[in-house]
Design a protein around this motif. Structure first.
Motif, short mmCIF file in Angstrom:
data_model
loop_
_atom_site.label_atom_id
_atom_site.label_comp_id
_atom_site.label_asym_id
_atom_site.label_seq_id
_atom_site.Cartn_x
_atom_site.Cartn_y
_atom_site.Cartn_z
N GLY A 142 0.82 -1.21 0.00
CA GLY A 142 0.00 0.00 0.00
C GLY A 142 0.85 1.25 0.00
O GLY A 142 2.09 1.20 -0.01
N LEU A 143 0.19 2.41 0.04
CA LEU A 143 0.88 3.68 -0.08
C LEU A 143 1.14 4.34 1.28
O LEU A 143 1.89 5.31 1.36
N LYS A 144 0.52 3.83 2.36
CA LYS A 144 0.66 4.44 3.67
C LYS A 144 0.15 3.47 4.73
O LYS A 144 -0.41 2.43 4.41
N ILE A 145 0.37 3.82 5.98
CA ILE A 145 -0.29 3.09 7.07
C ILE A 145 -1.70 3.65 7.17
O ILE A 145 -1.90 4.82 7.51
N ALA A 146 -2.68 2.83 6.85
CA ALA A 146 -4.06 3.31 6.75
C ALA A 146 -4.70 3.48 8.13
O ALA A 146 -4.28 2.85 9.11
N THR A 190 -6.47 2.38 -0.80
CA THR A 190 -6.61 1.59 0.44
C THR A 190 -7.23 0.23 0.19
O THR A 190 -6.73 -0.80 0.65
N GLY A 191 -8.33 0.19 -0.57
CA GLY A 191 -9.01 -1.07 -0.83
C GLY A 191 -8.27 -1.97 -1.80
O GLY A 191 -8.64 -3.14 -1.96
N ASN A 192 -7.23 -1.45 -2.44
CA ASN A 192 -6.46 -2.23 -3.41
C ASN A 192 -5.48 -3.17 -2.73
O ASN A 192 -4.99 -4.11 -3.35
N SER A 193 -5.18 -2.91 -1.45
CA SER A 193 -4.23 -3.72 -0.69
C SER A 193 -4.94 -4.39 0.46
O SER A 193 -5.68 -3.75 1.22
N ILE A 194 -4.71 -5.68 0.62
CA ILE A 194 -5.35 -6.40 1.73
C ILE A 194 -4.83 -5.90 3.08
O ILE A 194 -5.53 -5.91 4.08
N ILE A 195 -3.58 -5.39 3.10
CA ILE A 195 -3.00 -4.89 4.34
C ILE A 195 -3.63 -3.56 4.74
O ILE A 195 -4.10 -3.39 5.87
N THR A 196 -3.65 -2.60 3.82
CA THR A 196 -4.21 -1.29 4.16
C THR A 196 -5.72 -1.38 4.38
O THR A 196 -6.28 -0.62 5.18
N ILE A 198 -7.36 -3.94 5.82
CA ILE A 198 -7.61 -4.43 7.18
C ILE A 198 -7.15 -3.40 8.21
O ILE A 198 -7.74 -3.28 9.29
N GLN A 199 -6.12 -2.62 7.90
CA GLN A 199 -5.69 -1.55 8.80
C GLN A 199 -6.81 -0.53 8.99
O GLN A 199 -7.13 -0.13 10.12
N ALA A 200 -7.41 -0.11 7.88
CA ALA A 200 -8.47 0.90 7.95
C ALA A 200 -9.69 0.35 8.67
O ALA A 200 -10.31 1.04 9.49
N GLN A 201 -10.04 -0.91 8.40
CA GLN A 201 -11.20 -1.52 9.05
C GLN A 201 -10.98 -1.65 10.55
O GLN A 201 -11.86 -1.31 11.36
N PHE A 202 -9.82 -2.15 10.93
CA PHE A 202 -9.54 -2.35 12.35
C PHE A 202 -9.44 -1.01 13.09
O PHE A 202 -9.92 -0.86 14.21
N ASP A 203 -8.84 -0.02 12.43
CA ASP A 203 -8.72 1.29 13.05
C ASP A 203 -10.09 1.95 13.22
O ASP A 203 -10.34 2.65 14.21
N GLN A 204 -10.97 1.71 12.27
CA GLN A 204 -12.33 2.24 12.40
C GLN A 204 -13.04 1.62 13.60
O GLN A 204 -13.76 2.30 14.34
#
Length: 479
Positions: A142-146, A190-196, A198-204
């Motif tokens: 991904g491009l950042k820590i989501a 964000t949705g293009n990477s499985i890592i970013t 799940i980061q965004a979902q968990f952070d939400q």
């Protein structure tokens, strides 16, 4: 752990770029040797050609490329349509750190093409942007820590209905257009990477849990500026001693601590407004000291004091307004996100600041907040709707279902990728087997061919010997 894995992928990108550059240098070297040996037109540089082909095979595991051979035997290789090797000359890729993230992007260093890959769009089979391990690692990292701010939030129609019940359709359409643009951007990043993702979902999830807990112990009132009565006051004083213009409170909408209904701490000062979880560098409230009370009016027309009244030993009255510092999604220090979240240091130092007693304003002096249903309300909040896991889906979940579906979705997607990897491996092995049948050397097959040719030679030899004997006989007998 997810963030750590993301950083390790960043290191892998650098390693692969170095390997690709090394392959390019070797291809350029073999180009020079092939052209030199075959210049006279006498012999072919088969060994060098084989070595170059092996390098192209290795390069194909890293990137999508095309190539062509010129009339002299040299080769031009293009990566993502950019010239990588031109005869005996090769160009180099490099890693450049993206501002604010510490993550690498891959750029051409010496051919003038700039970025080697377009990371603004999701990978596509049609555009051949899903080929090669380097692309794969870039996409996975991904491009950042989501964080939760990367999840688009759909506008709610009720927010566009005024007090008179009139729906502002134009404003709602503008908000929906902006939301759709955010969803498209989410799908490409964000949705293009499985890592970013799940980061965004968990952070939400964590963000909403933290807000529910903080709002239970330090609840806010949403105040409309047009309903605020300053009662003649114009200026307050911040904790830093700066003047605060109170007329700012007569416009817009903002939040303040509900000083009448919030629970209080068990310390001697019955402290209010202490949050359980804190942001990186920003306090929950801006505390403004007033000389007199300011008011608002509730739905029934009752006048409500907005500031906390305190009386010192000399009987002097002062008032403190707790103005909530709204989150700013452009500054991590102003966000309740895993990337900056901490347990309130004041609470760690003094547990008595935790607001578990009822507010004296409710006439329950010294009582614990159980009577005000603080903890029951907190438990009930788990049944509230948290939001959607994916902006492309309309399914919204409460806290428990959100977590269950988040983990389940990750497992299903991971299983799907594993199946795809297994299929791709079997395809590669099948193609390689077919290629080896054409290009490869089988010792058993070669042994069979040698025996076949040997028997054919022996048969032909015996045939010649027989003819020779017949001719000799005829000449001797009839001559």
């Amino acid at each position: 752990q997810i963030n750590t894995y993301q950083v390790s992928l960043n290191t892998e990108i650098s390693d692969q770029v170095d390997k690709i550059n090394e392959i390019g240098e070797k291809i350029a070297f073999y180009n020079q040797q092939i052209v030199k040996i075959e210049a006279a037109g006498v012999e072919n540089a088969n060994d060098y050609r084989d070595a170059r082909n092996q390098l192209l095979d290795e390069l194909s595991t890293y990137v999508n490329f095309t190539f062509q051979e010129d009339e002299k035997g040299g080769m031009q290789v293009y990566i993502e349509q950019a010239l990588f090797v031109d005869g005996g000359l090769n160009y180099h890729l490099g890693c450049e750190t993206m501002p604010g993230t510490g993550f690498y992007k891959v750029r051409w260093l010496d051919n003038g093409y700039g970025d080697a890959f377009d990371t603004s769009e999701a990978y596509s089979n049609e555009k051949k942007t899903d080929v090669g391990s380097l692309r794969g690692v870039l996409t996975a990292r991904g491009l950042k820590i989501a964080d939760y701010s990367d999840m688009p939030k759909q506008p709610v129609k009720d927010d566009y209905i005024d007090d008179a019940g009139v729906f502002d359709e134009t404003a709602y359409k503008v908000a929906m257009n902006d939301y759709n643009a955010q969803v498209k951007r989410y799908n490409n990043t964000t949705g293009n990477s499985i890592i970013t993702q799940i980061q965004a979902q968990f952070d939400q999830l964590v963000h909403n849990v933290v807000k529910q807990i903080n709002d239970a112990f330090a609840p806010n009132l949403e105040v409309s500026g047009d309903k605020v009565d300053l009662d003649g006051a114009t200026t307050g004083t911040t904790e830093k001693g700066d003047a605060f213009d109170l007329t700012k409170l007569t416009g817009g909408t903002y939040k303040i601590l509900d000083v009448r209904n919030c629970p209080v701490g068990t310390d001697d000062n019955a402290t209010i407004g202490t949050e359980v979880f804190s942001r990186g560098q920003v306090d929950r409230y801006q505390k403004i000291t007033l000389d007199s009370q300011i008011y608002t009016t509730d739905a029934e027309g009752n006048q409500i004091g907005l500031a906390q009244k305190t009386v010192d030993a000399d009987g002097n009255e002062t008032y403190t307004l707790y103005l909530y510092n709204e989150e700013n999604e452009n500054d991590i220090d102003w966000m309740y996100t895993l990337n900056s979240l901490v347990i309130n240091k004041d609470l760690i130092a003094d547990y008595s600041l935790l607001e578990v007693k009822a507010n004296p304003e409710q006439g329950l002096e010294g009582a614990y907040a159980f009577g005000g249903n603080l903890f029951q309300d907190l438990l009930n909040s788990w049944d509230k709707e948290l939001g959607v896991l994916d902006p492309n889906s309309l399914a919204a979940y409460d806290f428990d279902d959100y977590y269950t579906n988040m983990i389940g979705g990750l497992g299903v997607r991971g299983n799907g990728w594993n199946s795809m990897v297994d299929y791709q491996k079997s395809q590669v092995e099948s193609i390689e087997d077919k290629r080896q049948q054409v290009n490869g050397v089988s010792s058993d097959e070669e042994l069979v061919n040698m025996m076949l040719y040997q028997h054919a030679y022996n048969a032909a030899s015996r045939y010649i010997n027989t003819i020779d004997n017949m001719l000799q006989y005829l000449i001797e007998r009839l001559g």
